[in-house]
Design an enzyme around this catalytic site. Structure first.
Site, PDB file in Angstrom:
ATOM      1  N   ARG A 249      -4.470   6.724   8.432  1.00 44.50           N
ATOM      2  CA  ARG A 249      -5.565   7.645   8.160  1.00 44.50           C
ATOM      3  C   ARG A 249      -6.573   7.618   9.307  1.00 44.50           C
ATOM      4  O   ARG A 249      -6.732   6.600   9.988  1.00 44.50           O
ATOM      5  CB  ARG A 249      -6.257   7.289   6.845  1.00 44.50           C
ATOM      6  CG  ARG A 249      -5.357   7.477   5.634  1.00 44.50           C
ATOM      7  CD  ARG A 249      -6.079   7.124   4.345  1.00 44.50           C
ATOM      8  NE  ARG A 249      -5.238   7.363   3.180  1.00 44.50           N
ATOM      9  CZ  ARG A 249      -4.392   6.454   2.666  1.00 44.50           C
ATOM     10  NH1 ARG A 249      -4.324   5.249   3.218  1.00 44.50           N
ATOM     11  NH2 ARG A 249      -3.651   6.748   1.620  1.00 44.50           N
ATOM     12  N   LYS A 276      -8.021   3.015   2.099  1.00 49.86           N
ATOM     13  CA  LYS A 276      -8.575   3.982   1.145  1.00 49.86           C
ATOM     14  C   LYS A 276      -8.661   3.400  -0.266  1.00 49.86           C
ATOM     15  O   LYS A 276      -9.709   3.481  -0.923  1.00 49.86           O
ATOM     16  CB  LYS A 276      -7.709   5.243   1.145  1.00 49.86           C
ATOM     17  CG  LYS A 276      -8.150   6.295   0.136  1.00 49.86           C
ATOM     18  CD  LYS A 276      -7.217   7.496   0.165  1.00 49.86           C
ATOM     19  CE  LYS A 276      -7.628   8.533  -0.866  1.00 49.86           C
ATOM     20  NZ  LYS A 276      -6.716   9.713  -0.847  1.00 49.86           N
ATOM     21  N   HIS A 346      -5.237  14.283   9.469  1.00 41.96           N
ATOM     22  CA  HIS A 346      -4.395  13.868   8.346  1.00 41.96           C
ATOM     23  C   HIS A 346      -3.026  14.543   8.411  1.00 41.96           C
ATOM     24  O   HIS A 346      -2.030  14.032   7.870  1.00 41.96           O
ATOM     25  CB  HIS A 346      -5.082  14.229   7.028  1.00 41.96           C
ATOM     26  CG  HIS A 346      -4.511  13.521   5.839  1.00 41.96           C
ATOM     27  ND1 HIS A 346      -3.326  13.902   5.246  1.00 41.96           N
ATOM     28  CD2 HIS A 346      -4.953  12.446   5.135  1.00 41.96           C
ATOM     29  CE1 HIS A 346      -3.072  13.104   4.222  1.00 41.96           C
ATOM     30  NE2 HIS A 346      -4.042  12.211   4.131  1.00 41.96           N
ATOM     31  N   ARG A 349       0.150  12.630   9.331  1.00 40.78           N
ATOM     32  CA  ARG A 349       0.841  11.875   8.283  1.00 40.78           C
ATOM     33  C   ARG A 349       1.893  12.760   7.606  1.00 40.78           C
ATOM     34  O   ARG A 349       3.031  12.334   7.363  1.00 40.78           O
ATOM     35  CB  ARG A 349      -0.168  11.359   7.256  1.00 40.78           C
ATOM     36  CG  ARG A 349      -1.095  10.307   7.810  1.00 40.78           C
ATOM     37  CD  ARG A 349      -2.284  10.021   6.901  1.00 40.78           C
ATOM     38  NE  ARG A 349      -1.934   9.554   5.575  1.00 40.78           N
ATOM     39  CZ  ARG A 349      -1.597   8.310   5.266  1.00 40.78           C
ATOM     40  NH1 ARG A 349      -1.520   7.393   6.236  1.00 40.78           N
ATOM     41  NH2 ARG A 349      -1.327   7.964   4.024  1.00 40.78           N
ATOM     42  N   HIS A 373       1.107   4.455   0.532  1.00 45.51           N
ATOM     43  CA  HIS A 373       1.072   4.963  -0.835  1.00 45.51           C
ATOM     44  C   HIS A 373       1.491   3.813  -1.740  1.00 45.51           C
ATOM     45  O   HIS A 373       2.674   3.540  -1.916  1.00 45.51           O
ATOM     46  CB  HIS A 373       2.019   6.152  -1.001  1.00 45.51           C
ATOM     47  CG  HIS A 373       1.575   7.350  -0.235  1.00 45.51           C
ATOM     48  ND1 HIS A 373       2.407   8.426   0.012  1.00 45.51           N
ATOM     49  CD2 HIS A 373       0.385   7.654   0.351  1.00 45.51           C
ATOM     50  CE1 HIS A 373       1.744   9.338   0.712  1.00 45.51           C
ATOM     51  NE2 HIS A 373       0.525   8.891   0.924  1.00 45.51           N
ATOM     52  N   TYR A 383       7.135  -6.758  -3.976  1.00 46.49           N
ATOM     53  CA  TYR A 383       8.530  -6.608  -3.589  1.00 46.49           C
ATOM     54  C   TYR A 383       8.682  -5.560  -2.493  1.00 46.49           C
ATOM     55  O   TYR A 383       9.382  -5.761  -1.500  1.00 46.49           O
ATOM     56  CB  TYR A 383       9.367  -6.204  -4.801  1.00 46.49           C
ATOM     57  CG  TYR A 383      10.798  -5.846  -4.444  1.00 46.49           C
ATOM     58  CD1 TYR A 383      11.749  -6.836  -4.194  1.00 46.49           C
ATOM     59  CD2 TYR A 383      11.183  -4.508  -4.329  1.00 46.49           C
ATOM     60  CE1 TYR A 383      13.046  -6.506  -3.850  1.00 46.49           C
ATOM     61  CE2 TYR A 383      12.487  -4.173  -3.990  1.00 46.49           C
ATOM     62  CZ  TYR A 383      13.416  -5.174  -3.753  1.00 46.49           C
ATOM     63  OH  TYR A 383      14.698  -4.847  -3.404  1.00 46.49           O
TER      64      TYR A 383
END
Length: 414
Positions: A249, A276, A346, A349, A373, A383
């Site tokens: 970002r 974020k 942005h 991304r 995310h 994991y």
């Protein structure tokens, strides 16, 4: 028997000339016009205070204050007396209130609100809130008294932000202004919050939707970036290229301190507090974000180290090196390239995500984790971080190599 007073007329007021001595033209019930030898005419109102002492009020000069207005002021003063209120003290109280209102400008109240709130904020968040107010709000309505500030003035400021394409920022500034007015009401400085009625004023924000070019448009974009190198500062150009390579970002890039990137590092670990989801006031996600650095990114970082490595930040503000580069800096480069409305910081991304999955054929999971995310489940989150890191390192190098190939082909076609 009291002397009969004949009410004044406009003709009488206009035709009365100054004399050698002061002249008083009475209208009755304490109101009279005072005519001085120099020709000035002033309305006076003589009355007895609640305690019985005589006092005098000035209503203003004639003809600025007409006969009708003077009589209205007299009626208002007499009504105050009937209510047991001293008109002179009421006048003084109104003057103090007016002065107090002028002193409590939007900017002053906003800074007081900010100082009160910043104790519960992180230093970086507090600085960002104040900086955005100084950039977007104070220049337009900062000097105006917060009491009675019209809806239309606030709407104009928010739409000004919106028209430059910063729809999300306009929405955030609306929320900040709402809090400032709420603070003013609770402090006894204002009596209404005009922002509460502005829910539908701004354009709706589409979650997750930012303008972005496609992989098919990438060659043309790279040619435009190359042709604009001479007009772009080297540090800013490195910011754009690094953003394209690692697609974090914008705030995570431009606010980065050199302490996160020691010489020779192959991984960039961004602390959760700068992410974020880590900045959320409620239930922050306390997971550091690991960015495997491809060879090309390491080379850019080392070049950048020679330019700004003597300071604290990778991308310092040109005017104040203690602050990061403005969010708009990268956006302005993109606009100069002719991509206003078609690409944003942005957008890198989005470009990387779609191209890595569709062209380089990587699975969704490592791409999604590289975009930070984060999944909600804590066990699954741990994991994912362990399972995909090696795959993400290979993927990031493949993405950087792909950009090199497209760049060479795009520039050779010129």
């Amino acid at each position: 028997m009291p002397k009969l007073v004949i009410p004044l007329t406009d003709l009488k007021l206009k035709t009365t000339k100054a004399g050698a001595k002061l002249i008083k033209l009475s209208d009755g019930d304490g109101l009279y016009l005072e005519v001085l030898p120099n020709g000035s005419k002033t309305w006076r109102f003589r009355f007895r205070q609640v305690n019985g002492k005589e006092n005098l009020l000035t209503f203003g000069p004639y003809p600025d204050v007409s006969l009708v207005e003077a009589r209205t002021k007299r009626a208002q003063a007499r009504q105050l007396l009937r209510d047991g209120i001293d008109p002179a003290r009421d006048r003084d109280a109104q003057r103090v209130a007016a002065a107090d209102q002028r002193a409590h400008t939007f900017e002053r109240v906003a800074r007081d609100w900010h100082a009160n709130k910043m104790k519960s904020w992180s230093p970086q968040y507090a600085e960002n809130v104040l900086h955005r107010l100084e950039q977007d709000i104070f220049p337009d309505i900062g000097p105006e008294p917060i009491m009675g500030l019209p809806h239309r003035r606030i709407i104009a400021v928010l739409r000004k932000i919106e028209t430059r394409g910063a729809v999300e920022i306009a929405k955030r500034q609306r929320a900040v202004c709402r809090q400032i007015f709420s603070y003013a009401i609770q402090s006894g400085i204002a009596d209404r919050n005009p922002v509460t009625d502005m829910a539908d004023i701004l354009q709706p924000v589409s979650p997750g939707h930012f303008p972005a070019i496609t992989s098919e448009e990438l060659p043309r974009f790279l040619r435009a970036l190359h042709s604009n190198e001479a007009r772009t500062g080297r540090v800013t150009l490195l910011a754009v290229r690094l953003m394209m390579l690692v697609f974090i970002r914008t705030s995570e890039l431009i606010e980065a301190p050199w302490s996160e990137l020691p010489p020779g590092t192959k991984q960039w670990v961004i602390p959760w507090r700068r992410m974020k989801l880590g900045k959320r006031h409620l239930n922050p996600i306390k997971v550091d974000h690991v960015v495997p650095l491809p060879r090309q990114a390491v080379e850019l970082i080392e070049e950048l180290r020679k330019l700004t490595g003597g300071g604290a930040l990778l991308f310092p503000n040109m005017r104040d090196h203690s602050r990061p580069m403005s969010n708009n800096t990268i956006l302005k480069v993109i606009e100069r390239m002719g991509y206003k409305g078609d690409m944003t910081g942005h957008g890198f991304r989005t470009l990387a995500m779609s191209t890595i999955k569709e062209t380089l054929k990587y699975r969704h999971e490592p791409v999604d984790r590289q975009l930070a995310h984060v999944v909600k489940d804590k066990v699954q989150r741990a994991y994912d971080r362990a399972a995909y890191l090696d795959e993400r390192a290979v993927m990031m190098q493949a993405w950087a190599d792909y950009l090199d190939v497209v760049t060479r082909e795009a520039l050779s076609a010129v």
